[in-house]
Scaffold this motif. Structure first.
Motif, short mmCIF file in Angstrom:
data_model
loop_
_atom_site.label_atom_id
_atom_site.label_comp_id
_atom_site.label_asym_id
_atom_site.label_seq_id
_atom_site.Cartn_x
_atom_site.Cartn_y
_atom_site.Cartn_z
N ARG A 131 0.77 -1.13 0.02
CA ARG A 131 -0.01 0.11 -0.13
C ARG A 131 0.81 1.27 -0.04
NH1 ARG A 131 -5.66 -0.94 0.72
NH2 ARG A 131 -5.85 -3.24 1.06
N THR B 40 -6.36 3.83 -4.56
CA THR B 40 -6.18 4.90 -3.66
C THR B 40 -4.96 5.31 -3.16
OG1 THR B 40 -6.33 3.48 -1.82
CG2 THR B 40 -8.51 4.57 -2.60
N THR C 220 -14.68 -3.79 -5.53
CA THR C 220 -14.42 -3.80 -4.08
C THR C 220 -13.80 -5.03 -3.69
OG1 THR C 220 -16.34 -2.48 -4.16
CG2 THR C 220 -15.81 -3.75 -2.02
N ALA D 70 -10.03 -4.78 -4.06
CA ALA D 70 -9.25 -4.00 -3.31
C ALA D 70 -9.36 -4.61 -1.82
CB ALA D 70 -9.86 -2.57 -3.34
N ARG D 71 -10.46 -5.11 -1.51
CA ARG D 71 -10.55 -5.90 -0.32
C ARG D 71 -9.53 -7.24 0.08
NH1 ARG D 71 -16.85 -5.58 1.09
NH2 ARG D 71 -17.09 -3.32 1.81
N ILE E 216 -16.29 0.27 1.84
CA ILE E 216 -15.06 0.31 2.53
C ILE E 216 -14.10 -1.01 2.07
CG2 ILE E 216 -13.67 0.66 4.67
CD1 ILE E 216 -16.33 2.69 5.10
N VAL E 217 -13.03 -0.79 1.86
CA VAL E 217 -11.94 -1.91 1.37
C VAL E 217 -10.80 -1.79 2.30
CG1 VAL E 217 -12.83 -1.82 -1.08
CG2 VAL E 217 -10.70 -0.34 -0.41
N PHE E 218 -10.43 -1.02 3.09
CA PHE E 218 -9.38 -0.84 3.85
C PHE E 218 -9.38 0.13 4.79
CE2 PHE E 218 -4.68 0.32 4.44
CZ PHE E 218 -4.43 -0.63 4.75
N GLU F 106 -6.58 1.91 7.61
CA GLU F 106 -5.43 1.75 7.95
C GLU F 106 -5.42 2.50 9.64
OE1 GLU F 106 -2.55 4.64 6.23
OE2 GLU F 106 -0.88 3.70 7.09
N ASN G 169 -6.56 6.15 8.03
CA ASN G 169 -7.14 6.35 6.90
C ASN G 169 -8.43 5.28 6.69
OD1 ASN G 169 -5.91 8.38 5.33
ND2 ASN G 169 -4.29 7.01 5.68
N GLU H 138 -10.52 3.76 3.27
CA GLU H 138 -10.50 3.64 2.04
C GLU H 138 -11.55 3.15 1.34
OE1 GLU H 138 -5.58 3.83 1.74
OE2 GLU H 138 -6.72 2.49 0.30
N SER H 139 -12.24 3.61 0.37
CA SER H 139 -13.18 2.83 -0.56
C SER H 139 -12.43 2.61 -1.81
CB SER H 139 -14.39 3.69 -0.70
OG SER H 139 -14.08 4.93 -1.52
#
Lengths: 447, 487, 129
Positions: free
Chosen positions: A288, A313, B473, B476-477, C38-40, C42, C58, C60-61
């Protein structure tokens, strides 16, 4: 103009629909004083026929028939005929970045495959879709290291790193409040790990080692890993002659944190040094914080395997000033080219190619060392490139050999004014034995 | 087994799933030296496990990548109206030129005398770009637009630094700008300060007046901006910035609306980048390579990166002797293969062709605007746009994303969606000059048909693409970023 | 839009549950619906000392990032580790299993903090819709 389909009738119809009399009326928002009054002072349009003649004439000044021993960051490779026709298919060449995954699965799957191929080759967890080229990839690796360990400020760089890469790194770090310490090489041509040990401390952010260094010497990755690990300093490895990974233990095996490389050596044309291919890989834990695009596997609405750009992102179009990099365009087409090269080369081919380069390098070292007055500078093992020392000014010898049809390596005086009697010589699979023998003979005559 | 997924739309597994042990698809040159043992290399540095590359024959590899290519939509296949991306036709002559063997085999460390033809081409390209942008100098090194931005900002910093003006730590960036602007500034350790757009979509002069302080190193502006509008007060903006000691960075992403009509240099821009892969027709290659040369005024020339293309008598050389240079920004000298294409394009067009190009690009965008503005919300209410038209999904039954996916089923690449960020649900349409009226009409018809459709049907699209909507989604998850052998 | 009476709210669309000098923090229903899937998430490290209004993490979507701000100076006592594998909990249960951090602050800071009650927050969020 043959690239513009609209004729005068279509233009008239469109103007009418828009409600203006002529095209100039559409430019009313440009203030009058800012408009160009006279035509641009560039050459008038040329026909395709005359342009091709001119281009051929311009290209012809390069002596493709010369015996070349030039390396130094970009390497001459045998390129199979199968690659270009497929990679330059319009579906690959003329498509945009795959932001719409449903109609870009070709690029996305190829990117996913590239990421896998490079991860396999380097032994790293994750590789991205590509960076511009090796030097900027190296600079980005250090910027990434800073995100991982924000409190450390000193960057240690082996002197075996390509001088143009080091210079690029200095430019990128100029405004970053990071200092660079260059670690010298020992007489064998390897990074001096005693010197490295002495400077390593709790302020050491990362240490950069070019695995086959600029002088062609194979570095001790194990020793570098041990030292950096003990100091809690990030280990960054770089490879420019990537085929060497067919015989050398991959950086991932030594626990390297970030790997960067120049992928041109994997079958891309030289093209005067660009476009080439920045390779960037890292440990999974850092993904990341990584720059650049990534293709990820997922499914579509019907549950079929599909791919899309992911972890976006991190990138500038979403995170803007907090992005992991400002990179947008990358080198996708070059990455595709390399994927195809590695697919054709295959597992056994890569190994054999590496061994062939190594053996050709050994042969060249033997033949050139036998020329009276010539010495191989470094005693450590080389891959396919090495420095020869001459009994006189290298530039004169180099120019004389050029007149005889030999591009006999790179005068090191270009990088260090004091180093004026040395040439960096590169031999790859495209140098037949006769060429190497002929070079040795010519060198003997010239000296 | 039937290889087809839908008739002749062929299924293709991953390379690694196709791989069969033992095969290879490439013959190496002959072994003509002895096989030297590796005794020189310490054993712990030798590779123990082979890299798991695929093992495929040449026809299998060719077929694999050819099949993948068929899953892509491309500019050569059809309309590709991505806003701010300038997807214009990529002439085949350009590719022919770049692929000339003597160019592709040119080694960057060969003696200058062998490089004269190529260096001459680069010199001429530099001169043409200077003239097109109204700049004093051009540097061809940057690999892409954002790389050019970074270089431009580095030059601006060097300029202020040499003058001892060290308090300038901010860059003003309009809220409609590309994300590359603030991220490029960040690498130079400058703080991006957002400059809000006014209700007309243009730079708000009052806000500029307030924000343009002695802390500002530069403004980065895109003109026409990403709303497709020319910044009509550009002269006032630039004058104000200059008066207060700042410099002007000009993002050339939208140069396709200006070439031959107006020049950033004449407007007062101090430095700009070109997106060669936009304005000068070089292919995008699915994401790159591009090239992002910069043009600049002479006040910044001393700081240009090494080496600089120069003339030594009759001979063209690369000049490294530049004491005030910021250093290198990459290895070697630029994405030459891309720059050769740009040279070829400019020569093919000539001064008149370039003017025709710009005019037609702007007419095509306005034609789409005229055909769609009754049915789609066009913010900012300007009579004419430049080379791209901004619409939104306001008042529509379905969202911008649904329109994008619906267009795919109608045989069009979607426009840029949800950018710029200054309006909600943006659809930024840039047709370019290389589309016929017929193509523009077909696109507008499709947009109007989609508008008439019920939202549910649209939300189910695309149904005619190689895959249905992709679950971003999930990607990314649970990131899967490489293939791994199933254990 | 769901809100909870017992919670206080910030202008960054976060909620806090105050229990003595310990506070639990998450994002509101309004915030999670604006972000989308929402994917993450932090998270900071436990033990980190933070300033008032400092970003500590953070969310993140797929196409957006939102920072998590700590409304008061304090020390991070706990983080919701479950979110590492199940970030979607912020979508499905933002006031319960979707909590983000727990931190400790000075009682005087807590009483003086610029926080909204449920009614004020509803009005604030409505105005932003």
């Amino acid at each position: 103009m043959r690239y513009i389909p609209s004729g005068s009738r279509a233009v008239r119809e469109m103007l009418q629909r828009v409600g203006v009399a002529e095209i100039d009326d559409l430019f009313v928002t440009i203030p009058e004083p800012l408009k160009i009054k006279a035509p641009l002072q560039i050459r008038p349009a040329q026909s395709e026929f005359s342009l091709r003649r001119e281009l051929k004439a311009k290209a012809a000044t390069y002596p493709t028939e010369a015996f070349s021993f030039l390396g130094g960051g970009v390497y001459r490779r045998f390129i199979p005929s199968a690659i270009s026709p497929v990679v330059t298919r319009a579906e690959f060449l003329t498509s945009y970045t795959p932001y719409q995954p449903e109609i870009s699965q070709g690029t996305l799957q190829a990117m996913f495959e590239f990421q896998t191929l490079l991860a396999e080759l380097t032994g790293m967890d994750v590789a991205n879709g590509s960076m511009y080229e090796g030097a900027t990839a190296l600079a980005e690796a250090v910027l990434m290291a800073k995100r991982i360990k924000p409190k450390r400020n000193r960057v240690l760089v082996s002197q075996g790193v390509h001088p143009e890469y080091l210079e690029t790194l200095r430019t990128y770090l100029h405004h970053q409040n990071l200092e660079i310490a260059v670690i010298p090489l020992n007489s064998a041509g390897q990074t001096d790990f005693h010197a490295l040990r002495q400077v390593l401390d709790e302020n050491s952010l990362c240490s950069l080692l070019q695995v086959v260094n600029f002088f062609g010497v194979i570095e001790d990755q194990a020793a570098h890993a041990e030292l950096t690990q003990a100091a809690g300093c990030l280990n960054i490895a770089s490879v420019l002659e990537m085929t060497s990974l067919g015989m050398l233990e991959p950086p991932g095996s030594f626990g390297v944190d970030i790997f960067v490389g120049e992928g041109q050596s994997l079958g891309l044309p030289l093209s005067f040094g660009g476009p080439n291919l920045g390779v960037f890989a890292c440990k999974k834990a850092y993904v990341r914080k990584m720059p650049g695009r990534l293709s990820g596997q997922t499914v579509d609405q019907e549950g079929r395997r599909a791919f899309c750009l992911t972890l976006s992102t991190r990138e500038q179009h979403i995170r803007r000033e907090k992005a992991t990099s400002n990179i947008c365009s990358n080198q996708q087409l070059c990455a595709l080219w390399v994927s195809m090269y590695l697919s054709l080369l295959g597992r056994k081919g890569l190994k054999e190619l590496a061994e062939m380069n190594y053996s050709k390098g050994r042969e060249a070292k033997k033949l050139l060392a036998a020329v009276p007055g010539v010495k191989i500078r470094h005693s450590a093992a080389h891959y396919n490139e090495f420095v020869i020392e001459l009994p006189q000014k290298a530039l004169r010898v180099w120019e004389e050999l050029d007149r005889r049809g030999y591009l006999a390596g790179i005068p090191l005086v270009w990088f260090d004014p004091a180093d004026d009697q040395a040439l960096l010589v590169n031999v790859t699979e495209v140098n037949p034995k006769e060429e190497i023998e002929a070079l040795a003979l010519a060198l003997k005559e010239v000296l | 087994m039937n290889p087809g997924r839908k008739g002749l739309v062929l299924a293709e597994p991953l390379l690694f799933e196709r791989s069969k042990s033992g095969k290879g698809g490439m013959e190496l040159p002959e072994w003509d030296v002895e096989t030297y043992p590796t005794e020189e290399i310490p054993p712990h540095l030798l590779r123990k496990e082979e890299a798991k590359l695929p093992e495929l024959s040449e026809p299998e590899v060719v077929r694999h990548f050819t099949r993948l290519s068929t899953y892509n939509y491309s500019l050569d296949a059809g309309f590709y109206p991505l806003g701010s991306c300038t997807m214009k036709y990529n002439p085949k002559l350009n590719d022919w030129a770049a692929n000339l063997e003597d160019f592709t085999e040119a080694h960057p460390y060969a003696p200058y005398r062998h490089q004269q033809g190529l260096l001459e081409l680069l010199w001429e390209l530099k001169e043409d770009l200077k003239e097109i942008a109204g700049m004093d100098e051009v540097c061809l090194h940057p690999a892409a637009g954002s790389h050019g931005e970074l270089l431009g900002i580095l030059l601006i910093r060097a300029y202020h630094q040499e003058r001892g003006d060290t308090k300038r730590t901010q860059v003003l960036i309009p809220d409609s700008a590309h994300g590359t602007n603030p991220s490029s500034a960040a690498i130079c350790d400058l703080t991006a300060v957002t400059l809000p757009s006014g209700p007309d979509g243009l730079i708000d002069m009052a806000a500029l007046d307030q924000l343009m302080t002695e802390k500002v190193a530069a403004i980065m502006l895109t003109n026409p901006n990403t709303c497709g509008l020319f910044e009509t007060r550009i002269q006032e903006v630039i004058d104000l910035v200059h008066q207060r000691g700042g410099l002007v960075y000009f993002d050339g992403a939208n140069m396709n609306a200006l070439v031959g009509m107006a020049r950033p240099g004449d407007m007062g821009a101090d430095v700009l980048h070109f997106n060669v892969h936009k304005t000068f027709s070089t292919p995008h290659g699915g994401g790159g390579p591009g090239a992002g040369p910069i043009g600049l005024k002479s006040l910044l020339a001393d700081y240009l990166p090494r080496p600089l293309l120069a003339k030594r008598g009759e001979e063209l050389i690369l000049d490294y002797n530049r004491p005030k240079s910021i250093g290198r920004v990459r290895s070697f000298y630029g994405n030459i293969g891309v720059l050769i294409r740009a040279w070829t394009y400019i020569r093919s067009m000539g001064p008149d062709g370039l003017v025709q190009m710009t005019g037609q690009a702007v007419l095509n965008a306005n034609y789409i605007k005229a055909r769609l503005e009754q049915d789609f919300h066009a913010p900012f209410g300007q009579a004419h746009c430049m080379h791209e038209v901004l619409l939104t999904d306001r008042g529509q039954k379905a969202s911008t994303m649904d329109f994008a996916k619906g267009l795919i089923d109608r045989g069009f690449h979607p426009p840029t969606v949800y950018f710029p960020l200054v309006v909600s649900g943006a659809l930024l349409i840039e047709p370019t000059e290389t589309e016929s009226k017929l193509a523009l009409d077909a696109f507008c018809d499709a947009m109007l048909e989609l508008k008439a459709m019920d939202a549910e049907t649209l939300q189910a699209s695309p149904t005619g693409a190689f895959v249905r909507r992709v679950d971003e989604t999930l990607a990314a998850r649970k990131p899967i970023l490489r293939w791994k052998e199933e254990s | 839009m769901e809100t909870r009476h017992e919670l206080k709210y910030t202008k960054e669309h976060e909620w806090v549950l105050i229990e003595g000098n310990q506070l639990t923090l998450g994002i509101t229903d309004f915030a999670q619906s604006q972000l989308g899937d929402i994917v993450f998430v932090e998270l900071p490290e436990v033990g980190t000392l933070v300033d008032a209004h400092e970003a500590v993490g953070n969310i993140e979507s797929v196409k957006a990032v939102s920072e998590v701000f700590c409304p008061l100076a304090g020390e991070i006592l706990a983080i919701n580790k479950e979110l590492e594998d199940a970030p979607e909990r912020v979508n499905t249960a933002c006031y319960d299993e979707g909590w983000i951090i727990r931190f400790k602050a000075e009682e005087s800071d807590i009483t003086e903090a610029d926080l909204m009650d449920e009614e004020e927050y509803l009005a604030y969020a409505k105005a932003q819709e």
